[in-house]
Design an enzyme around this catalytic site. Structure first.
Site, PDB file in Angstrom:
ATOM      1  N   HIS A   2       1.216  -1.648  -0.115  1.00  0.00           N
ATOM      2  CA  HIS A   2      -0.409  -0.339   0.120  1.00  0.00           C
ATOM      3  C   HIS A   2       0.500   1.448  -0.071  1.00  0.00           C
ATOM      4  O   HIS A   2       0.825   1.728  -0.619  1.00  0.00           O
ATOM      5  CB  HIS A   2      -0.765  -0.118   1.251  1.00  0.00           C
ATOM      6  N   HIS A  11       3.650   6.995   5.306  1.00  0.00           N
ATOM      7  CA  HIS A  11       2.918   7.402   6.016  1.00  0.00           C
ATOM      8  C   HIS A  11       2.220   6.730   7.137  1.00  0.00           C
ATOM      9  O   HIS A  11       1.575   7.322   7.975  1.00  0.00           O
ATOM     10  CB  HIS A  11       1.636   8.316   4.770  1.00  0.00           C
ATOM     11  N   GLU A  53       1.410   5.706  12.457  1.00  0.00           N
ATOM     12  CA  GLU A  53      -0.295   5.328  13.209  1.00  0.00           C
ATOM     13  C   GLU A  53      -0.128   4.049  13.678  1.00  0.00           C
ATOM     14  O   GLU A  53      -0.852   3.077  13.867  1.00  0.00           O
ATOM     15  CB  GLU A  53      -1.057   5.367  11.732  1.00  0.00           C
ATOM     16  N   ASP A  54       0.557   2.678  12.065  1.00  0.00           N
ATOM     17  CA  ASP A  54       0.174   1.505  12.127  1.00  0.00           C
ATOM     18  C   ASP A  54       1.591   0.777  12.781  1.00  0.00           C
ATOM     19  O   ASP A  54       1.293  -0.424  13.446  1.00  0.00           O
ATOM     20  CB  ASP A  54       0.020   1.143  10.945  1.00  0.00           C
ATOM     21  N   ASP A  82      -3.047   8.186  -0.900  1.00  0.00           N
ATOM     22  CA  ASP A  82      -3.566   7.293   0.191  1.00  0.00           C
ATOM     23  C   ASP A  82      -4.696   6.838   0.090  1.00  0.00           C
ATOM     24  O   ASP A  82      -5.311   5.706   0.075  1.00  0.00           O
ATOM     25  CB  ASP A  82      -3.367   7.842   1.774  1.00  0.00           C
ATOM     26  N   ASP A 127     -22.538  15.576 -24.948  1.00  0.00           N
ATOM     27  CA  ASP A 127     -21.503  16.469 -24.761  1.00  0.00           C
ATOM     28  C   ASP A 127     -20.693  14.884 -23.833  1.00  0.00           C
ATOM     29  O   ASP A 127     -20.342  16.121 -22.411  1.00  0.00           O
ATOM     30  CB  ASP A 127     -22.345  17.153 -23.961  1.00  0.00           C
TER      31      ASP A 127
HETATM   32 MN    MN Z   1      -2.416   4.775   3.871  1.00  0.00          MN
END
Ligand code: MN
Length: 734
Positions: A67, A91, A95-96, A158, A278
């Site tokens: 990812h 990134h 957080e993880d 992301d 269009d």
């Molecule tokens: Mn992410």
């Protein structure tokens, strides 16, 4: 360093890097463009991230780090700088994984750490609802964006990759994420001119939120493809020839508009796919600005332009920096064709928006820095507005955020000829607030093109607007219904809040004084000046206001200090008892709810919103627990849904002539004949009163009325009338 070299050797079969990393470098422009130090920097980020996410998997079963690589790849394709690409690879590290801001800063740089931090969600806070969480995290992100706009560019990449891989999540979660992308990310990307990202997001959103229509278009569009390609060739043939004669070098691009925008056209014009013409645009990209106008002349010499569709965004760029000439002409066989004419640089800006500035960083760094600053000013203003709205609910916050991201813009002029850019649908009042908040607050009228126009009329591009102010003018809450900009909305709301607060303080003071006289403690108030601290209010004023606004009763405050005066037990049943028995009675009076034709299912009602007959409702199927019925506006709907739940259409199984029981809570200042006036007002609507009770507390009367109404409309009219009676502070449905 040695480890990095070793990794390089171990990870490859003769090639210098693993293929996914090599692709990033290639997209960034190859080793030469990145430079040896840049390349090494990104390579270290790659290895650090890979190690940090070791063992983690995505819902798809792939290693988590894929990812991060994809996100970096999207940004590399947009030609962002090594710092941004590195931050993209890292990134999710804060957080993880176990790493902190400090770790990233020590390993890389303060710049990278700040970028990564900006996209990191707050995790150590407990949220009451999904909406609270959303609001807090957006606020945090926008604050970091005001410092470094690259935070949001990473966040877009992301979100884009998460949208691409959404199918691995449960359906309800897919829809929730798609809605959030539709409401905030796609409009923000639009606002920042990042059309390529926005378009892809919109098509992915469309696939999820309108699956049927999307599948249909996926089938239909390829069928038109061949016709389209031939047609464009035919259209361009004479143009190209003339361009060659005139010595212009140009790149020709043509393509279908996005599925989502085709769908919107079909829906808005209420036409089947075959009748919507269009749906594609031809783009001519030339070298210099002057050439754009020459090409325009050439096109118009061949094909008749449709007057109202001509727009010159080169002379007057959109606020997101978009520049292009747009014209729609009648092509061969009478089909309309949209032609966009622009330079290479304008084209890049149109595709990548604010992110394109990094591509031009070296060539023309001063002007691109100014452009970025301009974008940041806009964001800073938004953040300022959102900041002053600190006390608003999460719901209002998200609302404010959405307003300013509106799609189209108009250009209007001040009497001095200065241009102001406002969202489509903006009113003279929005214009007034845009000039200055004081102008807005005292605005009593407006002249549009020298004619007096109502404050709620819609402005159009090219209008000249002159605002008339008066010192005695004051805003009122009806203004909130028609203004379109966050700036106006937020200023009006702030003013009203201030007024309400002042009134509550005045009323609260009065109530306290009377009550103190009643219990013969009038002189003791001055000893209680610091009472608010004990009672955990921020200030004395706020404590007094809470009584005036009816949030607290005077006895609940004074009782703390004069317990003997308030020691008599109250025999009334608790409010929640009344509420419960009322709701049950109201529901018994209808035949219940019908669910797509089926009665008799296991039905319960959402405790969060307590729907009663007449309310718009919907049901959730919960495995093993039947159906829960919620109010359509209930906050739980769409935010807090447990995943196994499914939405189902439900309706009250009520006859047309049936009446519904409604419970109203009326808060009023104590006065003579209050009860008589309230009952008379209700009776005037031919409404039966089932129960009426009034409770006097100091100077405030709390009335609970149960009435039989025909429906929500009648109820709204009654509420308005009651509110207009003397002394009535609020009328709320319970
Ligand atoms: Mn992410």
């Amino acid at each position: 360093m040695a480890a990095a070299i070793l990794d390089r050797i171990l990870n490859t079969d003769g090639a210098k890097y693993p293929t996914d990393f090599q692709e990033i470098i290639d997209l960034m422009g190859g080793s030469n463009a990145v430079g040896p130090s840049g390349e090494d920097f990104v390579w270290r980020a790659y290895n650090f991230g890979k190690k940090a996410h070791q063992g983690q998997l995505r819902k798809s079963g792939e290693p988590y780090f894929t990812h991060c690589v994809e996100v970096a790849t999207i940004l590399a394709d947009m030609k962002l700088d090594p710092v941004t690409i590195s931050a993209a690879l890292l990134h999710d590290v804060i957080e993880d994984t176990g790493y902190t801001h400090k770790d990233v800063e020590q390993e890389f740089s303060e710049e990278v750490a700040t970028l990564v931090d900006g996209v990191t969600k707050l995790s150590d806070i407990k949220f009451r609802s999904e909406e609270d969480k959303q609001a807090v995290n957006f606020r945090k992100m926008l604050l970091s964006v005001a410092d470094d706009i690259r935070v949001i560019i990473i966040k877009f990449a992301d979100r884009l990759h998460n949208m691409r891989t959404l199918k691995h999540l449960p359906a309800v979660k897919q829809r929730r994420i798609a809605r959030e992308t539709r409401d905030v990310y796609a409009p923000l990307a639009h606002r920042l001119g990042m059309y390529r990202i926005k378009s892809e997001m919109e098509d992915l959103i469309f696939d999820i939120l309108e699956p049927k229509a999307s599948q249909e278009l996926h089938k239909l569009i390829p069928k038109r493809q061949a016709f389209f390609e031939k047609y464009v060739q035919k259209f361009l043939e004479p143009v190209k020839e003339k361009m060659g004669d005139a010595g212009f070098e140009a790149i020709y691009k043509s393509r279908f508009k996005t599925h989502y925008s085709i769908f919107r056209k079909m829906r808005d014009q209420n036409r089947p796919f075959e009748d919507v013409f269009d749906i594609y645009a031809v783009r001519i990209v030339v070298e210099r600005v002057e050439e754009c106008y020459s090409v325009l002349g050439l096109i118009h010499a061949f094909y008749t332009p449709i007057q109202e569709r001509f727009k010159d965004f080169i002379a007057q760029p959109k606020s997101n920096g978009y520049q292009s000439i747009q014209t729609t002409v009648v092509g061969p066989d009478g089909f309309p064709v949209e032609v966009q004419i622009r330079t290479k640089e304008m084209d890049d800006t149109a595709e990548e928006g604010v992110a394109a500035h990094w591509q031009y960083k070296e060539q023309d760094s001063k002007s691109s820095q100014e452009d970025i600053d301009q974008q940041v000013t806009w964001l800073r203003n938004l953040v300022d507005i959102l900041q002053t709205e600190d006390k608003t609910t999460s719901h209002q916050f998200m609302d404010l955020l959405k307003i300013d991201l509106y799609k189209d813009e108009i250009f209007v002029y001040t009497p001095k000829g200065e241009v102001r850019i406002l969202p489509l649908g903006a009113t003279p009042l929005d214009f007034a607030f845009d000039v200055h908040s004081q102008v807005g607050l005292h605005c009593i009228g407006a002249k549009v093109n020298s004619r007096i126009k109502p404050l709620n009329s819609e402005l159009e591009s090219g209008d000249k607007v002159e605002i008339i102010t008066s010192d005695s003018q004051k805003p009122n809450s009806s203004w909130l219904k028609f203004v379109k900009t966050s700036k106006a909305k937020s200023n009006i709301r702030k003013w009203i809040k201030g007024q309400e607060f002042e009134q509550s303080v005045r009323l609260g003071k009065d109530i306290i004084e009377r009550e103190l006289r009643k219990i013969k403690k009038a002189k003791e108030w001055k000893h209680l000046k610091d009472a608010y601290i004990t009672l955990k209010f921020e200030s004395e004023e706020k404590m007094i206001a809470s009584i005036g606004s009816g949030h607290r009763t005077v006895s609940s405050i004074l009782g703390k200090f004069f317990p003997e005066e308030y020691s008599k037990p109250r025999k009334e049943k608790s409010e929640s008892y009344y509420a419960e028995s009322f709701l049950n009675r109201a529901r018994r009076n209808t035949k219940g709810v019908s669910i797509q034709g089926i009665d008799n299912m296991m039905i319960s009602f959402g405790k969060c919103c307590n729907p009663i007959p007449g309310d718009p409702i919907l049901g959730f199927i919960t495995r093993g627990r039947g159906i829960t019925v919620h109010h359509k506006d209930c906050d739980t709907v769409g935010t807090n849904l447990p995943e196994e739940e499914r939405i189902i259409d439900v309706d009250w199984a009520a006859a047309r002539s049936q009446k519904f029981l409604v419970r109203l809570k009326i808060l009023a200042q104590e006065r003579k004949h209050l009860v008589r006036d309230v009952t008379e007002t209700i009776s005037a609507y031919d409404i039966n009163i089932d129960t009426l009770s009034m409770k006097v507390d100091g100077d405030v009367v709390t009335g609970l009325v149960i009435i039989e109404v025909e429906g929500v409309k009648q109820l709204d009219r009654l509420k308005g009338k009651l509110l207009a009676s003397e002394g009535v502070i609020s009328v709320e449905r319970e």
